[in-house]
Enzyme design. Structure first.
Site, PDB file in Angstrom:
ATOM      1  N   GLU A 111       0.851  -1.193   0.000  1.00  5.52           N
ATOM      2  CA  GLU A 111       0.000   0.000   0.000  1.00  5.52           C
ATOM      3  C   GLU A 111       0.883   1.238   0.000  1.00  5.52           C
ATOM      4  O   GLU A 111       2.008   1.208   0.490  1.00  5.52           O
ATOM      5  CB  GLU A 111      -0.901   0.022   1.244  1.00  5.52           C
ATOM      6  CG  GLU A 111      -1.761  -1.211   1.419  1.00  5.52           C
ATOM      7  CD  GLU A 111      -2.347  -1.297   2.822  1.00  5.52           C
ATOM      8  OE1 GLU A 111      -2.702  -0.241   3.388  1.00  5.52           O
ATOM      9  OE2 GLU A 111      -2.438  -2.416   3.361  1.00  5.52           O
ATOM     10  N   LYS A 113       2.135   4.716   1.393  1.00  7.76           N
ATOM     11  CA  LYS A 113       2.209   5.295   2.738  1.00  7.76           C
ATOM     12  C   LYS A 113       1.770   6.753   2.630  1.00  7.76           C
ATOM     13  O   LYS A 113       2.463   7.581   2.051  1.00  7.76           O
ATOM     14  CB  LYS A 113       3.624   5.208   3.291  1.00  7.76           C
ATOM     15  CG  LYS A 113       3.752   5.672   4.729  1.00  7.76           C
ATOM     16  CD  LYS A 113       5.170   5.459   5.232  1.00  7.76           C
ATOM     17  CE  LYS A 113       5.266   5.862   6.697  1.00  7.76           C
ATOM     18  NZ  LYS A 113       5.021   7.307   6.894  1.00  7.76           N
ATOM     19  N   ASP A 115       0.838  10.511   3.750  1.00 10.94           N
ATOM     20  CA  ASP A 115       1.408  11.475   4.693  1.00 10.94           C
ATOM     21  C   ASP A 115       0.286  12.347   5.237  1.00 10.94           C
ATOM     22  O   ASP A 115       0.001  13.436   4.730  1.00 10.94           O
ATOM     23  CB  ASP A 115       2.463  12.328   3.986  1.00 10.94           C
ATOM     24  CG  ASP A 115       3.388  13.013   4.978  1.00 10.94           C
ATOM     25  OD1 ASP A 115       3.329  12.666   6.175  1.00 10.94           O
ATOM     26  OD2 ASP A 115       4.154  13.890   4.570  1.00 10.94           O
ATOM     27  N   TYR A 222      -7.270   1.956   5.629  1.00 11.63           N
ATOM     28  CA  TYR A 222      -6.446   0.849   5.141  1.00 11.63           C
ATOM     29  C   TYR A 222      -6.275  -0.322   6.096  1.00 11.63           C
ATOM     30  O   TYR A 222      -5.568  -1.275   5.763  1.00 11.63           O
ATOM     31  CB  TYR A 222      -5.055   1.372   4.761  1.00 11.63           C
ATOM     32  CG  TYR A 222      -4.409   2.248   5.812  1.00 11.63           C
ATOM     33  CD1 TYR A 222      -3.973   1.726   7.026  1.00 11.63           C
ATOM     34  CD2 TYR A 222      -4.228   3.603   5.578  1.00 11.63           C
ATOM     35  CE1 TYR A 222      -3.371   2.521   7.978  1.00 11.63           C
ATOM     36  CE2 TYR A 222      -3.627   4.421   6.517  1.00 11.63           C
ATOM     37  CZ  TYR A 222      -3.199   3.872   7.716  1.00 11.63           C
ATOM     38  OH  TYR A 222      -2.621   4.665   8.664  1.00 11.63           O
ATOM     39  N   LYS A 309      10.600   3.944   2.798  1.00 11.68           N
ATOM     40  CA  LYS A 309      10.513   5.385   2.556  1.00 11.68           C
ATOM     41  C   LYS A 309      11.192   5.738   1.237  1.00 11.68           C
ATOM     42  O   LYS A 309      12.330   5.357   0.979  1.00 11.68           O
ATOM     43  CB  LYS A 309      11.181   6.160   3.708  1.00 11.68           C
ATOM     44  CG  LYS A 309      10.566   5.915   5.081  1.00 11.68           C
ATOM     45  CD  LYS A 309       9.132   6.375   5.162  1.00 11.68           C
ATOM     46  CE  LYS A 309       9.021   7.880   5.212  1.00 11.68           C
ATOM     47  NZ  LYS A 309       9.465   8.488   6.467  1.00 11.68           N
ATOM     48  N   CYS A 403      22.613  46.895  -9.412  1.00 12.69           N
ATOM     49  CA  CYS A 403      21.297  46.400  -9.810  1.00 12.69           C
ATOM     50  C   CYS A 403      21.319  45.994 -11.286  1.00 12.69           C
ATOM     51  O   CYS A 403      21.782  46.770 -12.131  1.00 12.69           O
ATOM     52  CB  CYS A 403      20.246  47.482  -9.587  1.00 12.69           C
ATOM     53  SG  CYS A 403      18.592  47.025 -10.191  1.00 12.69           S
ATOM     54  N   CYS A 406      18.885  48.724 -13.230  1.00  7.29           N
ATOM     55  CA  CYS A 406      19.150  50.172 -13.330  1.00  7.29           C
ATOM     56  C   CYS A 406      20.590  50.540 -12.997  1.00  7.29           C
ATOM     57  O   CYS A 406      20.946  51.724 -13.003  1.00  7.29           O
ATOM     58  CB  CYS A 406      18.193  50.936 -12.421  1.00  7.29           C
ATOM     59  SG  CYS A 406      18.483  50.648 -10.650  1.00  7.29           S
ATOM     60  N   CYS A 421      18.203  46.983  -4.093  1.00  9.34           N
ATOM     61  CA  CYS A 421      18.474  48.170  -4.899  1.00  9.34           C
ATOM     62  C   CYS A 421      17.763  49.361  -4.251  1.00  9.34           C
ATOM     63  O   CYS A 421      16.538  49.349  -4.105  1.00  9.34           O
ATOM     64  CB  CYS A 421      17.966  47.957  -6.318  1.00  9.34           C
ATOM     65  SG  CYS A 421      18.003  49.457  -7.327  1.00  9.34           S
ATOM     66  N   CYS A 427      13.977  52.448 -10.564  1.00 10.72           N
ATOM     67  CA  CYS A 427      14.267  51.093 -11.027  1.00 10.72           C
ATOM     68  C   CYS A 427      13.002  50.486 -11.630  1.00 10.72           C
ATOM     69  O   CYS A 427      11.992  50.327 -10.924  1.00 10.72           O
ATOM     70  CB  CYS A 427      14.760  50.247  -9.851  1.00 10.72           C
ATOM     71  SG  CYS A 427      15.283  48.587 -10.296  1.00 10.72           S
TER      72      CYS A 427
END
Length: 665
Positions: A111, A113, A115, A222, A309, A403, A406, A421, A427
């Site tokens: 099956e 697993k 979470d 399950y 896992k 930057c 600019c 900046c 800008c």
């Protein structure tokens, strides 16, 4: 047909439709038709209370308030599973199993697993009687009222079932529902949830089951435990559970040997990414109950089951380049541009590098072979560099000093992770981002104008700040790409209509650094108009509730800037609201005099602002945070998790908006 029979037929019909929709995923009627039938049943039950049935479909809407969840012992202990991380470990596990059972052929039920949050549900005579969390395995919390709201959990079973048994499973939150909840939280200014699993688990402990009913939780079951069960194996039990109406996932498979188990693992290690919910591995169980009894348990786990896992999927690829993005506030984010690679079911070409410190820590360089992983299976991230494949002429990455948009020299303040900046007003990405913020739904809510159109307007020289929006004409907009007469007219109309937006939203829309929606409301309420706020001193500002030194300095810097002051004067001339408009309230009372309320969530009958106003109109105060002095928390859909936790810890009553309306009647 008499009333009682009519009610019973409706219940059975609605239960079947619930099963078709939430378990089989094959609805046979529309949501609208279902709602009509449910309302019809609710009306008949209200008119004939003598026919009340706790298992009626109408009871799924919730409404039960649980202040303290009762601790209940499990009749059958809920064990945890041992984990394995390789096929070699599974081979060793089988050897241990065969050491007890002898060298005989074994079958395994495989099956996925899931979470989620573990749950044990007790059924008596086919009716759901109790639902209890895992707790410490020996006892857990009774969350029956909340579990009954989950549509895939049957309230009544069908077929031939034992008189009493427990069924175990996981309460999960599918990805789509989780993303919707987070989007709703972001829109009301609350912090989004961290992951689906924790959100599902936290949902089970909400005090108001009506709030749980609004969450798109699902339940995957399950494992059945009990005495005199009508089956002798795990796989047979799953099939029988489905026949009784349970959502037992059909991905489960019977493997006739360990090779079959490995095939199942290999298949789902790839295809799990297509599932609508989180799964982090495979559970392998010895199929026969007789063999399970023989194997028994260790102090913590069954010897007859083990969890494999999945590894977080990683791939290697080449870092082609590093680019730098400029955000609305000027913050710089480095981005890794990768050679396209498939990862967890998607093609990944880019990954965030976070900041200069992360680049230095990884010593990541252009041309490197890098390992990419999806954090939480969602966000790509670079976790390491394969230095053995590093190019001979490789040079350390030099973080940009200017930057990229600019060319202004970047700044990094002490204690801050990102460079930024400082060219806030020149800008381009910052200008565009600021206008996009101004038009957003929680700000000026301008219909007919979206983020892409703002960029289009800026690139064509039609707007340079948000005040320019009010000068736009249909004739200016029409020549632009993808702009027709109607869309141009809608844009201009939407901008003009925005002058009706209240002052607190306008203040938020201005984009003052660190002034979010909540802070804007605090400042608007305290100063009442923009002129008073603009003249406030640092000492005055920090006396306002929730306004600290950082916010106060930012507000002063904003109003010290000549361009900002000029924009505000222009907005005033267009009629934008820069003061709170008082309304005479003839319905004000003192019924709630002396009480303190905290509001959290999304409401149906009120906007959050209207609800707060109703609280104040009736003599109470609205608190910004929960404390021992808080008398009530009015909770709507998606109540903030931090507030929920604190209210529960302090035993503060959590009421709905309907409960609040009753208080002021």
């Amino acid at each position: 047909m008499n009333i009682q029979n009519t009610i019973q037929v409706l219940r059975e019909e609605l239960n079947q439709h619930n099963y078709n929709y939430y378990v089989l995923d094959t609805p046979t009627i529309s949501d609208y038709e279902f709602d009509l039938k449910l309302k019809e049943l609710q009306t008949l039950e209200d008119q004939n209370p003598e026919y009340f049935d706790e298992s009626s479909p109408t009871q799924r809407v919730g409404g039960t308030i649980t202040k303290n969840f009762q601790t209940v012992p499990h009749e059958y202990r809920m064990y945890s599973l041992d984990n394995s991380y390789s096929k070699e470990e599974l081979i060793e596990w089988e050897k241990r199993v065969q050491k007890v059972l002898g060298d005989m052929p074994l079958e395994y039920t495989c099956e996925l697993k899931y979470d989620g949050a573990s749950i044990s549900i007790t059924y008596e005579n086919g009716v759901l009687k109790r639902a209890v969390t895992r707790g410490d395995g020996f006892q857990g919390d009774d969350v029956t009222s909340n579990i009954k709201t989950i549509k895939s959990v049957p309230l009544k079973l069908k077929g031939n079932f034992p008189s009493k048994f427990d069924i175990r499973g996981e309460i999960i939150l599918p990805f789509a529902g989780f993303e919707k909840m987070n989007q709703d939280l972001i829109e009301i200014g609350e912090a989004p949830y961290s992951n689906p699993r924790n959100t599902a688990s936290g949902s089970l402990k909400l005090q108001d089951s009506a709030e749980v009913a609004k969450r798109p939780l699902d339940c995957l079951l399950y494992f059945i435990v009990g005495s005199n069960l009508p089956f002798t194996s795990q796989f047979e039990g799953l099939e029988m559970a489905r026949s009784w109406g349970f959502k037992a996932p059909k991905e489960a498979k019977l493997a006739h040997n360990l090779d079959g188990v490995f095939e199942f693992i290999d298949y789902w290690d790839v295809h799990r990414h297509n599932l609508p919910y989180e799964t982090d591995g495979v559970v392998v169980k010895v199929n026969s109950f007789y063999h399970q009894d023989e194997l028994g348990f260790t102090a913590k786990s069954p010897r007859w089951a083990i969890a494999y896992k999945f590894k977080s999927e990683q791939v290697s690829t080449i870092l082609n380049s590093i680019s730098y993005q400029v955000g609305r506030t000027g913050a710089i984010t480095p981005v890794a541009n990768l050679e396209a690679v498939q990862l967890a079911g998607t093609i990944v070409k880019r990954a965030s590098l976070h900041n200069a410190d992360q680049i230095e820590k990884l010593d990541i360089r252009v041309g490197d072979t890098v390992f990419v992983e999806k954090g939480g299976e969602i966000i790509p991230k670079i976790i390491a560099v394969d230095v053995t494949k590093r190019l001979e002429n490789s040079e350390p990455t030099q973080y940009i000093t200017n930057c990229p948009e600019c060319q202004t020299l970047l700044i990094r303040n002490e204690g801050e992770a990102n460079h930024y900046c400082p060219n806030f007003y020149g800008c381009p990405p910052q200008i565009i981002g600021r206008i996009q913020h101004y038009i957003s739904r929680k700000a000026m809510d301008i219909e007919g104008l979206g983020g892409e159109t703002v960029t289009l307007l800026f690139n064509n020289g039609l707007v340079h700040n948000y005040a320019d929006l009010y000068d736009l004409t249909v004739e200016q907009i029409l020549p632009l790409e993808r702009m027709a007469q109607k869309s141009a007219e809608n844009l201009v109309t939407g901008v003009r209509n925005s002058i009706k937006i209240p002052f607190e939203s306008v203040l938020f829309a201005l984009g003052i650094r660190f002034v979010g929606e909540t802070v804007a409301k605090k400042l608007a309420k305290h100063y009442r108009n923009i002129d008073a706020l603009s003249k406030a001193s640092l000492a005055d500002l920090i006396l306002v509730d929730e306004i600290g030194d950082r916010i106060a300095k930012s507000v002063i810097e904003f109003f010290d800037n000549e361009e900002n002051r000029r924009s505000i004067e222009r907005l005033k001339s267009y009629g934008v609201q820069f003061e709170i408009i008082e309304k005479v309230n003839l319905d004000a009372t003192d019924k709630l005099q002396g009480k303190i309320f905290v509001v959290s969530g999304v409401f149906e009958k009120f906007s959050r602002d209207d609800l707060k106003k109703a609280i104040e109109d009736n003599g109470a105060k609205v608190g910004s945070s929960i404390s021992a002095k808080t008398d009530y928390v009015v909770a709507g859909d998606n109540m903030g998790p931090a507030k929920l936790e604190k209210a529960s810890k302090l035993n503060i009553p959590i009421i709905s908006e309907t409960d609040f309306m009753k208080l002021i009647e």
